[in-house]
Design an enzyme around this catalytic site. Structure first.
Site, mmCIF file in Angstrom:
data_model
loop_
_atom_site.group_PDB
_atom_site.id
_atom_site.type_symbol
_atom_site.label_atom_id
_atom_site.label_comp_id
_atom_site.label_asym_id
_atom_site.label_seq_id
_atom_site.Cartn_x
_atom_site.Cartn_y
_atom_site.Cartn_z
ATOM 1 N N THR A 115 1.135 -1.077 -0.213
ATOM 2 C CA THR A 115 -0.122 0.046 -0.257
ATOM 3 C C THR A 115 0.623 1.111 0.017
ATOM 4 O O THR A 115 1.973 0.731 0.346
ATOM 5 C CB THR A 115 -0.967 -0.170 1.390
ATOM 6 N N ALA A 172 1.645 4.077 1.638
ATOM 7 C CA ALA A 172 2.657 4.918 2.509
ATOM 8 C C ALA A 172 3.569 4.048 3.149
ATOM 9 O O ALA A 172 5.207 3.730 2.854
ATOM 10 C CB ALA A 172 2.028 5.244 4.230
ATOM 11 N N CYS A 173 3.258 2.191 3.340
ATOM 12 C CA CYS A 173 3.945 1.390 3.723
ATOM 13 C C CYS A 173 4.736 1.222 2.707
ATOM 14 O O CYS A 173 6.167 1.261 3.473
ATOM 15 C CB CYS A 173 2.884 0.478 3.624
ATOM 16 N N SER A 174 5.069 1.153 1.519
ATOM 17 C CA SER A 174 5.922 0.828 0.386
ATOM 18 C C SER A 174 6.808 2.266 -0.002
ATOM 19 O O SER A 174 7.428 2.082 0.076
ATOM 20 C CB SER A 174 5.428 0.599 -0.531
ATOM 21 N N VAL A 196 8.769 1.958 6.022
ATOM 22 C CA VAL A 196 10.018 0.457 4.685
ATOM 23 C C VAL A 196 11.211 0.704 4.082
ATOM 24 O O VAL A 196 11.498 0.885 5.474
ATOM 25 C CB VAL A 196 9.057 -0.486 3.782
#
Lengths: 169, 168
Positions: free
Chosen positions: B54, B56-58, B62
């Site tokens: 997704t 923000a996560c990607s 991370v």
């Protein structure tokens, strides 16, 4: 109640990211709804369900089989091939790019629609750290009516693989 | 909700140990990762993302920890774990796509048991995502929580690598 031949498929919306040939592996567009009744009315479709994206049988045999023989399915009148799982639309899109499904197979998320519950085809994989998943199955749907149901009861592909579906068409 | 000073609950996550050059399509079976057994006596950072692949996560969360890996190690961090409510297969694929290699252990809490034990689950059913974790970062020292940063806004602030580094 488990879905039977002759039933109308549930009127639910899955979620998916439409195929874009220029999309990079790292890109993560927001998934959009895929309303089953709207998209499949008047069409012949194959709906496949796998317990999980990026898992062995699903990635190595089940979905790739449908990608490889997509043209044979089209020749037998299939308009749409849908691969589904409980994983969300972002994960399904990443998996689609990894498998190279392109525009041959749409990989869609059940999206919390209750699709598998309505079909009576869930399985509890909580003990394996996977929560509630779908069973492995394939349906042939003609103008929203189910004409074939193949639900796997073993770890192998016997009734839900592309060859089983081709034989049923 | 987990607080500073608490002992982290025990739990079992699922992960695929890092193999260099593992093919993107390969899907080895995830193995159990027991929190207490693996993190006793160590300094660890556990950061959680609502969903692999997704935005923000990607794009932010991370990568932030990946870029700060050496700085975290210099401050005594033994293990960096990325956690999400999904299975170990998906986390392994996400780790390969994100290029984390052996720097971040990508772990799945597929039945949300550990996330709920922390009191840090959220219901994203309206986003078609079911029960997920909040976005957070926790620092533990010999299983004792020394920092908890739970994101209250969109994006990455108190749960990001910089916030964690500032506390170490």
């Amino acid at each position: 109640m488990t879905v039977q031949v002759g039933d109308t498929i549930p009127d639910v919306s899955l979620t998916y990211v439409p195929y874009n040939p220029d999309e990079s592996l790292q890109a993560c567009p927001v998934p959009i709804p895929y309303n089953l009744h709207k998209e499949l009315k008047g069409k012949k479709a194959v709906i496949v369900a796998v317990p999980g994206a990026f898992t062995p049988t699903c990635s190595l045999q089940h979905i790739p089989g449908f990608v490889e023989k997509a043209d044979e399915l089209k020749k037998k009148g299939v308009d749409v091939i849908l691969g589904t799982a409980v994983n969300d639309g972002f994960v399904m899109n990443a998996w689609a790019k990894t498998l190279g499904t392109k525009d041959k197979v749409i990989l869609a998320s059940e999206g919390g629609s209750g699709f598998y519950e309505k079909l009576g085809l869930t399985q509890d994989l909580t003990a394996r750290g996977m929560g509630i998943r779908s069973k492995r199955f394939a349906l042939i749907v003609d103008d929203l009516k189910v004409t074939y149901v193949g639900v796997e009861t073993t770890p192998d592909l016997t009734v839900s693989g592309v060859d089983d579906v081709l034989a049923a068409l | 909700m987990i607080q500073q000073g608490d002992i982290i609950p025990d739990g079992t996550l699922q992960y695929v140990p890092y193999t260099p050059n593992e093919d993107l399509k390969a899907c080895p079976l995830p193995q159990p990762f027991k929190i207490h057994e693996n993190l006793k006596g160590k300094r660890a950072v556990i950061f959680a993302i609502p969903g692999p692949f997704t935005p923000a996560c990607s794009e932010t969360h991370v990568p932030g920890f990946l870029h700060s890996y050496d700085a975290l190690r210099a401050k005594g961090v033994d293990t960096v774990i990325c956690l999400s409510v999904t299975d170990g297969f998906v986390m392994n694929a996400f780790g390969k796509v994100s290029g984390v290699k052996d720097k971040i252990l990508m772990a799945g809490d597929g039945s949300a048991i550990f996330t709920k034990a922390l009191g840090l689950d959220q219901d994203l059913t309206k986003n078609n995502m079911g029960i997920r974790s909040k976005r957070f970062a926790i620092v533990i020292d010999d299983l004792k929580v020394s920092y908890v940063g739970v994101e209250q806004v969109r994006g990455v602030t108190v749960s990001g690598a910089e916030a964690v580094l500032a506390k170490l």
